[in-house]
Design an enzyme around this catalytic site. Structure first.
Site, short mmCIF file in Angstrom:
data_model
loop_
_atom_site.label_atom_id
_atom_site.label_comp_id
_atom_site.label_asym_id
_atom_site.label_seq_id
_atom_site.Cartn_x
_atom_site.Cartn_y
_atom_site.Cartn_z
N HIS A 1 1.02 3.44 3.54
CA HIS A 1 1.78 2.18 3.46
C HIS A 1 1.75 1.55 2.07
O HIS A 1 1.97 0.35 1.94
CB HIS A 1 1.26 1.19 4.52
CG HIS A 1 1.52 1.64 5.93
ND1 HIS A 1 0.89 1.11 7.03
CD2 HIS A 1 2.39 2.58 6.42
CE1 HIS A 1 1.33 1.71 8.14
NE2 HIS A 1 2.23 2.61 7.79
N CYS B 1 10.41 -3.35 -8.63
CA CYS B 1 11.55 -4.23 -8.93
C CYS B 1 12.69 -3.96 -7.95
O CYS B 1 13.06 -2.81 -7.71
CB CYS B 1 12.02 -3.98 -10.35
SG CYS B 1 13.49 -4.93 -10.78
N CYS C 1 10.60 -8.87 -13.01
CA CYS C 1 10.51 -7.65 -13.82
C CYS C 1 11.03 -7.95 -15.22
O CYS C 1 11.70 -8.96 -15.45
CB CYS C 1 11.38 -6.58 -13.14
SG CYS C 1 11.59 -5.05 -14.04
C1 BJW Z 1 -12.46 -2.49 13.93
C2 BJW Z 1 -13.34 -3.37 13.36
C3 BJW Z 1 -14.48 -2.80 12.81
C4 BJW Z 1 -11.74 -4.54 14.07
N1 BJW Z 1 -14.64 -1.49 12.86
N2 BJW Z 1 -12.64 -1.18 13.98
C5 BJW Z 1 9.53 1.48 18.72
C6 BJW Z 1 8.79 2.64 18.96
C7 BJW Z 1 8.27 3.37 17.90
C8 BJW Z 1 8.46 2.96 16.60
C9 BJW Z 1 9.18 1.80 16.36
C10 BJW Z 1 9.72 1.09 17.41
N3 BJW Z 1 10.38 0.02 16.88
C11 BJW Z 1 10.23 0.04 15.53
C12 BJW Z 1 9.52 1.14 15.21
C13 BJW Z 1 9.12 1.57 13.86
C14 BJW Z 1 8.00 0.73 13.30
C15 BJW Z 1 6.88 0.58 14.31
O1 BJW Z 1 6.03 1.44 14.45
N4 BJW Z 1 6.83 -0.51 15.02
C16 BJW Z 1 5.81 -0.69 16.08
C17 BJW Z 1 5.09 -2.00 15.86
C18 BJW Z 1 6.50 -0.57 17.39
N5 BJW Z 1 7.54 1.44 12.12
C19 BJW Z 1 8.14 1.32 10.96
O2 BJW Z 1 9.07 0.57 10.77
C20 BJW Z 1 7.62 2.21 9.85
N6 BJW Z 1 8.70 2.91 9.23
C21 BJW Z 1 9.47 3.78 9.93
O3 BJW Z 1 9.27 4.02 11.10
O4 BJW Z 1 10.44 4.38 9.16
C22 BJW Z 1 11.45 5.13 9.83
C23 BJW Z 1 12.55 4.18 10.18
C24 BJW Z 1 13.22 3.55 9.17
C25 BJW Z 1 14.26 2.69 9.47
C26 BJW Z 1 14.59 2.44 10.80
C27 BJW Z 1 13.87 3.07 11.81
C28 BJW Z 1 12.86 3.96 11.51
C29 BJW Z 1 6.96 1.38 8.76
C30 BJW Z 1 5.73 0.73 9.23
C31 BJW Z 1 5.14 -0.13 8.11
C32 BJW Z 1 3.97 -0.95 8.56
N7 BJW Z 1 3.65 -1.90 7.55
C33 BJW Z 1 2.46 -2.74 7.71
C34 BJW Z 1 2.42 -3.75 6.54
C35 BJW Z 1 2.00 -3.02 5.27
C36 BJW Z 1 1.94 -3.92 4.09
C37 BJW Z 1 0.87 -4.97 4.20
O5 BJW Z 1 -0.33 -4.67 4.35
O6 BJW Z 1 1.24 -6.13 4.08
O7 BJW Z 1 1.29 -1.93 7.74
S1 BJW Z 1 2.40 -3.57 9.29
C38 BJW Z 1 0.66 -3.43 9.51
O8 BJW Z 1 0.35 -2.58 10.64
C39 BJW Z 1 0.16 -2.67 8.27
C40 BJW Z 1 -0.85 -1.74 8.86
O9 BJW Z 1 -1.09 -0.66 7.98
C41 BJW Z 1 -0.23 -1.36 10.17
C42 BJW Z 1 -1.20 -0.82 11.18
O10 BJW Z 1 -2.15 -1.77 11.55
P1 BJW Z 1 -3.68 -1.33 11.74
O11 BJW Z 1 -4.23 -0.84 10.46
O12 BJW Z 1 -3.80 -0.45 12.91
O13 BJW Z 1 -4.38 -2.75 11.98
P2 BJW Z 1 -4.48 -3.60 13.32
O14 BJW Z 1 -4.83 -4.98 12.93
O15 BJW Z 1 -3.31 -3.42 14.17
O16 BJW Z 1 -5.72 -2.95 14.07
C43 BJW Z 1 -7.06 -3.10 13.58
C44 BJW Z 1 -7.98 -2.39 14.56
O17 BJW Z 1 -9.28 -2.44 14.01
C45 BJW Z 1 -8.04 -3.05 15.94
O18 BJW Z 1 -7.81 -2.05 16.93
C46 BJW Z 1 -9.48 -3.58 16.03
O19 BJW Z 1 -10.04 -3.46 17.34
C47 BJW Z 1 -10.19 -2.69 15.06
N8 BJW Z 1 -11.35 -3.28 14.43
N9 BJW Z 1 -12.80 -4.69 13.52
C48 BJW Z 1 -13.69 -0.73 13.49
N10 BJW Z 1 -15.41 -3.62 12.24
ZN ZN Z 2 13.57 -4.27 -13.03
#
Ligand code: BJW
Ligand code: ZN
Length: 254
Positions: free
Chosen positions: A121, A129, A150
């Site tokens: 990600h 930009c 930029c």
């Molecule tokens: C501990 C702990 C400790 C706590 N020890 N553990 C329907 C079905 C399928 C897919 C889709 C859908 N509708 C839309 C989509 C696509 C969409 C998607 O998946 N959406 C779902 C929400 C349904 N995905 C996308 O859009 C992706 N692109 C894509 O699919 O491209 C193709 C496409 C293009 C155009 C149109 C259609 C398709 C892109 C996804 C980008 C995600 N971006 C983010 C922000 C990044 C920038 C930023 O940081 O600001 O990424 S969102 C956010 O979620 C971030 C994370 O990387 C990501 C995942 O979250 P993560 O890391 O799992 O964190 P949490 O908070 O959810 O979980 C933390 C866990 O830790 C918890 O379980 C706790 O229990 C645990 N925990 N303490 C161990 N001490």
């Molecule tokens: Zn530029």
């Protein structure tokens, strides 16, 4: 299975684990003081995801989005890798093939010394930009309101992947390859709900890898994992590493 009440299946899996792939999410950095996105204390409880992490949200409220990223950069500037990051880095140096695939944008795996890191990600310290697409690593000096500019005058955005955007092609290809070819896949601190990253543990399972989940809470992947450790990553990962190391030393002596 939960915890190490019965080490035997894990030890047997470790005996064959020469190629290890790890998927990390926000939970692996929680013990470094960084907020997770979902669950208790998650960022999404305070803000709506679509308002902050999408191009539509950015175009509608660029100042607010930039305020959010600047705040996170500020918190990150004081954060340090925790024992989970450190154990993964050390583990890599002892293992034939060890890939860390991360959804995190915080750079803490590299800061801990991991070399083979796939950032799905993007990275929060990079800007891009909107006009000329140039990447910028240095801090911008020109601002319009809260939005940095930029050198071409275009507005900058954080170099991360938002909802609806494609992941970097080389990163997702490398991640899929690692999931398909590993003997062991360890999913750490991710809610496993955001795709395509969420499909990687299943890909590994379907290709015969032994799968481990480290997460205090249940996730959609839990029911498929061979071993579940319901503990914080900072405790579970160093223990997993230590057990692998012992098994690996015993193997070399056999
Ligand atoms: C501990 C702990 C400790 C706590 N020890 N553990 C329907 C079905 C399928 C897919 C889709 C859908 N509708 C839309 C989509 C696509 C969409 C998607 O998946 N959406 C779902 C929400 C349904 N995905 C996308 O859009 C992706 N692109 C894509 O699919 O491209 C193709 C496409 C293009 C155009 C149109 C259609 C398709 C892109 C996804 C980008 C995600 N971006 C983010 C922000 C990044 C920038 C930023 O940081 O600001 O990424 S969102 C956010 O979620 C971030 C994370 O990387 C990501 C995942 O979250 P993560 O890391 O799992 O964190 P949490 O908070 O959810 O979980 C933390 C866990 O830790 C918890 O379980 C706790 O229990 C645990 N925990 N303490 C161990 N001490
Ligand atoms: Zn530029």
């Amino acid at each position: 299975m939960s915890g190490f009440t019965n080490d035997a299946p894990l030890v047997a899996a470790f005996a064959k684990a020469h190629r290890i792939a790890v998927l990390t999410g926000a939970g692996v950095s929680a013990e470094s003081g960084l907020s997770t996105f979902r669950g208790q204390g998650g960022i999404w409880q305070k803000f709506r995801a679509e308002e902050l992490a999408s191009m539509d949200g950015f175009l509608a409220n660029p100042d607010i989005v930039w305020e959010w990223y600047n705040y996170r950069r500020e918190v990150l500037s004081k954060a340090k890798p925790n024992p989970a990051h450190a154990a993964l880095a050390e583990w890599e140096s002892e293992c034939e093939e060890f890939t860390v695939i991360t959804q995190n944008v915080d750079g803490l795996h590299r800061a801990a010394g991991s070399m083979d890191v796939v950032e799905l990600h993007g990275n929060i310290t990079i800007n891009r930009c909107l006009s000329c697409d140039q990447e910028m690593r240095e801090q911008p000096t020109r601002w319009e309101g809260k939005v940095p500019l930029c050198s071409c005058g275009g507005r900058l955005r954080p170099g991360v992947v938002w909802f609806g955007e494609m992941l970097p092609e080389d990163a997702i290809m490398r991640a899929i390859h690692a999931a398909e070819t590993c003997d062991m896949f360890i999913s750490i601190g991710t809610s496993t709900v955001v795709y395509p990253a969420a499909s990687l543990p299943m890909i590994a399972a379907e290709h015969g890898a032994y799968t481990v989940e480290v997460n205090p809470d249940e996730t959609p992947f839990s029911r498929y994992a061979n071993l579940i450790m319901r503990e914080p990553a900072g405790e579970a990962v160093p223990r997993l590493h230590e057990l692998w190391r012992k098994e690996s030393m015993a193997r070399n002596e056999r």
